[in-house]
Enzyme design. Structure first.
Site, mmCIF file in Angstrom:
data_model
loop_
_atom_site.group_PDB
_atom_site.id
_atom_site.type_symbol
_atom_site.label_atom_id
_atom_site.label_comp_id
_atom_site.label_asym_id
_atom_site.label_seq_id
_atom_site.Cartn_x
_atom_site.Cartn_y
_atom_site.Cartn_z
ATOM 1 N N GLY A 124 15.321 -66.227 22.987
ATOM 2 C CA GLY A 124 16.143 -65.788 24.293
ATOM 3 C C GLY A 124 16.172 -67.205 24.618
ATOM 4 N N GLN A 176 15.228 -69.337 26.611
ATOM 5 C CA GLN A 176 14.080 -70.265 26.508
ATOM 6 C C GLN A 176 13.566 -70.187 24.922
ATOM 7 O OE1 GLN A 176 13.147 -72.768 28.449
ATOM 8 N NE2 GLN A 176 14.420 -71.888 29.797
ATOM 9 N N SER A 178 18.061 -60.853 17.543
ATOM 10 C CA SER A 178 16.989 -61.997 17.791
ATOM 11 C C SER A 178 16.693 -62.448 15.626
ATOM 12 C CB SER A 178 15.821 -62.301 18.422
ATOM 13 O OG SER A 178 16.970 -62.278 19.869
ATOM 14 N N ASP A 190 10.432 -61.428 32.023
ATOM 15 C CA ASP A 190 9.208 -61.089 32.438
ATOM 16 C C ASP A 190 9.074 -59.732 32.632
ATOM 17 O OD1 ASP A 190 10.387 -63.644 34.506
ATOM 18 O OD2 ASP A 190 8.541 -64.238 32.754
ATOM 19 N N GLU A 191 9.887 -58.985 32.722
ATOM 20 C CA GLU A 191 9.580 -57.901 33.265
ATOM 21 C C GLU A 191 9.128 -56.679 31.768
ATOM 22 O OE1 GLU A 191 12.309 -59.343 33.460
ATOM 23 O OE2 GLU A 191 14.116 -58.094 32.207
ATOM 24 N N GLN A 236 6.807 -58.111 29.681
ATOM 25 C CA GLN A 236 5.889 -59.205 28.840
ATOM 26 C C GLN A 236 4.413 -57.837 29.111
ATOM 27 O OE1 GLN A 236 5.610 -63.354 30.709
ATOM 28 N NE2 GLN A 236 7.510 -64.260 30.008
ATOM 29 N N HIS A 241 6.791 -69.018 32.178
ATOM 30 C CA HIS A 241 6.567 -68.721 34.155
ATOM 31 C C HIS A 241 5.350 -67.930 34.167
ATOM 32 C CE1 HIS A 241 7.971 -66.927 38.256
ATOM 33 N NE2 HIS A 241 8.763 -65.936 37.671
ATOM 34 N N GLU A 249 34.834 -77.641 42.013
ATOM 35 C CA GLU A 249 34.703 -78.610 42.187
ATOM 36 C C GLU A 249 33.100 -78.854 43.303
ATOM 37 O OE1 GLU A 249 37.445 -80.199 45.045
ATOM 38 O OE2 GLU A 249 36.760 -82.094 45.762
ATOM 39 N N SER A 300 34.570 -88.294 50.066
ATOM 40 C CA SER A 300 35.674 -89.077 51.425
ATOM 41 C C SER A 300 34.335 -89.077 53.295
ATOM 42 C CB SER A 300 37.070 -88.775 51.938
ATOM 43 O OG SER A 300 36.559 -87.324 52.192
HETATM 44 N N1 LIG Z 1 15.906 -68.136 31.292
HETATM 45 C C1 LIG Z 1 16.180 -69.442 31.962
HETATM 46 O O1 LIG Z 1 16.610 -70.587 31.888
HETATM 47 C C2 LIG Z 1 14.391 -69.974 31.697
HETATM 48 C C3 LIG Z 1 13.630 -68.431 31.711
HETATM 49 N N2 LIG Z 1 11.961 -68.764 31.861
HETATM 50 C C4 LIG Z 1 10.894 -68.031 31.698
HETATM 51 O O2 LIG Z 1 10.990 -67.748 30.296
HETATM 52 C C5 LIG Z 1 10.271 -66.423 29.645
HETATM 53 C C6 LIG Z 1 11.281 -66.106 28.749
HETATM 54 O O3 LIG Z 1 13.069 -65.703 29.756
HETATM 55 P P1 LIG Z 1 14.156 -65.882 28.946
HETATM 56 O O4 LIG Z 1 14.422 -66.492 27.422
HETATM 57 O O5 LIG Z 1 15.369 -65.932 29.722
HETATM 58 O O6 LIG Z 1 14.206 -64.049 28.015
HETATM 59 P P2 LIG Z 1 15.363 -63.849 27.561
HETATM 60 O O7 LIG Z 1 15.989 -62.388 28.427
HETATM 61 O O8 LIG Z 1 16.881 -64.691 27.193
HETATM 62 O O9 LIG Z 1 14.367 -63.188 25.966
HETATM 63 C C7 LIG Z 1 15.133 -62.810 25.538
HETATM 64 C C8 LIG Z 1 14.439 -62.053 24.110
HETATM 65 O O10 LIG Z 1 12.954 -61.621 24.600
HETATM 66 C C9 LIG Z 1 12.801 -60.493 23.468
HETATM 67 N N3 LIG Z 1 12.962 -59.287 24.086
HETATM 68 C C10 LIG Z 1 13.780 -58.197 25.162
HETATM 69 N N4 LIG Z 1 12.619 -57.348 25.466
HETATM 70 C C11 LIG Z 1 11.667 -57.689 24.283
HETATM 71 C C12 LIG Z 1 11.033 -56.569 24.571
HETATM 72 N N5 LIG Z 1 10.931 -55.254 25.262
HETATM 73 N N6 LIG Z 1 10.233 -56.705 23.240
HETATM 74 C C13 LIG Z 1 10.060 -58.161 22.677
HETATM 75 N N7 LIG Z 1 11.087 -58.446 22.737
HETATM 76 C C14 LIG Z 1 12.035 -58.387 23.423
HETATM 77 C C15 LIG Z 1 14.936 -60.000 22.753
HETATM 78 O O11 LIG Z 1 14.680 -59.928 21.755
HETATM 79 P P3 LIG Z 1 16.025 -59.059 21.011
HETATM 80 O O12 LIG Z 1 16.486 -59.851 20.981
HETATM 81 O O13 LIG Z 1 15.033 -57.668 20.247
HETATM 82 O O14 LIG Z 1 15.816 -58.277 22.295
HETATM 83 C C16 LIG Z 1 15.088 -61.325 22.711
HETATM 84 O O15 LIG Z 1 14.655 -62.786 21.640
HETATM 85 C C17 LIG Z 1 10.316 -65.718 31.004
HETATM 86 O O16 LIG Z 1 9.168 -66.049 31.765
HETATM 87 C C18 LIG Z 1 11.449 -66.139 31.906
HETATM 88 O O17 LIG Z 1 11.118 -66.555 33.490
HETATM 89 C C19 LIG Z 1 11.779 -69.643 32.681
HETATM 90 C C20 LIG Z 1 12.798 -71.465 32.730
HETATM 91 C C21 LIG Z 1 14.034 -70.637 32.977
#
Ligand SMILES: NC(=O)C1=CN([C@@H]2O[C@H](COP(=O)(O)OP(=O)(O)OC[C@H]3O[C@@H](n4cnc5c(N)ncnc54)[C@H](OP(=O)(O)O)[C@@H]3O)[C@@H](O)[C@H]2O)C=CC1
Ligand SMILES: CC(=O)[C@](C)(O)C(=O)O
Length: 329
Positions: free
Chosen positions: A25, A27, A52, A82-83, A85, A107, A230, A251
């Site tokens: 996703g 990250q 994905s 996170d929720e 993991q 995270h 802005e 300004s």
């Molecule tokens: N978003 C950000 O900018 C930041 C995030 N982080 C941390 O990075 C980590 C990832 O966050 P982020 O990238 O936002 O996550 P995303 O919500 O973007 O992650 C989406 C990905 O997770 C997969 N996924 C979702 N649910 C499941 C599941 N139940 N089982 C298997 N795969 C799953 C999705 O696969 P599918 O396509 O199959 O659904 C997809 O590939 C977190 O710990 C977050 O706190 C840290 C810094 C910044």
């Protein structure tokens, strides 16, 4: 605090390792592509029927199930929400965490609050870009990077920090600078920032300013320009030149009016609320509330999303930018 830059780091600890990025996703995609482009051996672990899978394959990655990736990898870098993991870790990753492997996060949430408890003999690290994923990738492609944090919760092999710094380097973070901190500090400051300042605080400020102008009879387009469009330009200025530099460039009227009135907007009461938000993060109340929200199917988040998307700002932004030629189709 020590800041690590490119010249302080190398890829020695990671160049011969297989790194599994779990999730593709925000990250996952950015970090997997950056590490792959830096020459590391990256595999991507996903659920087969998800959105994905094809995206990661189209980007040229070696894609496999989460279980297969966890089994093959030396470093398992969990980049799914996170929720979810803890559930994925317990059902699809834990059994492949053999001695000497490394478990990575971006995270500290699940380790800090104890939702994931890795076994003995396994390194536990964090490589956390302090940026949304899209900018992690964009800045890397532009030859620079975003700053980041590294943490070592457990070092069983003696080179856990080198592994974290090697991954940070391969992701471009050491081009901007990487600070070593702890899972507790990263978790608490990140949650505080996204709640009280970056996402929560700022959006409420924008909405309040926008509604004040619209309710006073000004056109929504005018209100959007002033309170949202802005804002980005001012924040860019702060990013480049600091608060003092921004005050220097705006300004004298803006400087006088801004400094003399700002504490009527962010006042003692707001500061007290910020301290309470931080306390809820530190004592685990927020984590328990978020866990309950997810167990019950996110009724409040879904309702908030509906309300937020109905807000004028959502409809005015893109439409207005197109009208003004600021955004192409
Ligand atoms: N978003 C950000 O900018 C930041 C995030 N982080 C941390 O990075 C980590 C990832 O966050 P982020 O990238 O936002 O996550 P995303 O919500 O973007 O992650 C989406 C990905 O997770 C997969 N996924 C979702 N649910 C499941 C599941 N139940 N089982 C298997 N795969 C799953 C999705 O696969 P599918 O396509 O199959 O659904 C997809 O590939 C977190 O710990 C977050 O706190 C840290 C810094 C910044
Ligand atoms: C981009 C970032 O680090 C945030 C806002 O904390 C997040 O998306 O988790």
């Amino acid at each position: 605090m020590k800041v690590y830059y490119d010249q302080d780091t190398n890829l020695d600890a990671v160049k011969d390792k297989t790194i599994a990025v779990i999730g593709y996703g925000s990250q996952g995609r950015a970090q997997a592509l950056n590490m792959k482009d830096s020459g590391l051996n990256v595999i991507v672990g996903l659920r087969p029927n998800g959105a994905s899978w094809e995206k990661a394959k189209a980007d040229g990655h070696t894609v496999m199930t989460i279980e297969e990736a966890a089994e093959k990898a030396d470093v398992i870098h969990i980049l799914i929400p996170d929720e979810v993991q803890a559930d994925v870790y317990n059902k699809q990753i834990k059994q492949y965490l053999t001695e000497g492997k490394t478990l990575g996060f971006s995270h500290g949430y699940n380790i800090h609050y104890g939702y994931i408890v890795p076994p003995e003999g396994v390194n536990v690290i964090m490589v956390a870009p302090k940026s949304p994923g899209a900018m992690v990738r964009k800045t890397y492609e532009e030859g620079f990077g975003v700053p980041g944090l590294v943490c070592v919760e457990k070092d069983e092999t003696g080179d856990a920090l080198d592994i974290a710094l090697g991954m940070a380097k391969a992701e471009g973070l050491t081009r901007a600078g990487v600070i070593k901190t702890t899972f507790r500090e990263e978790t608490e400051t990140d949650l505080f920032g996204e709640q009280a300042v970056l996402c929560g605080g700022v959006t409420e400020l924008i909405k309040a300013g926008f509604e004040t102008l619209v309710e006073a009879g000004y056109a929504p387009e005018m209100a959007y320009f002033e309170t949202c469009n802005e804002l980005k330009l001012i924040v860019d200025l702060i990013y480049q030149k600091g608060l003092a530099g921004m005050w220097h460039d705006v300004s004298n009227t803006a400087e006088y009016g801004g400094i003399s009135r700002r504490e009527r907007v962010v006042n003692e009461e707001s500061r007290k609320a910020m301290k309470e938000i931080l306390k809820e993060i530190q004592d685990g109340r927020f984590a328990r509330e978020w866990a309950l929200e997810n167990i019950s199917g996110r009724p409040h988040l879904n309702a908030m999303r509906r309300l937020e998307n109905e807000h004028l700002l959502e409809t005015t932004g893109k439409k207005l930018r197109k009208m003004c030629g600021l955004e192409k189709d």
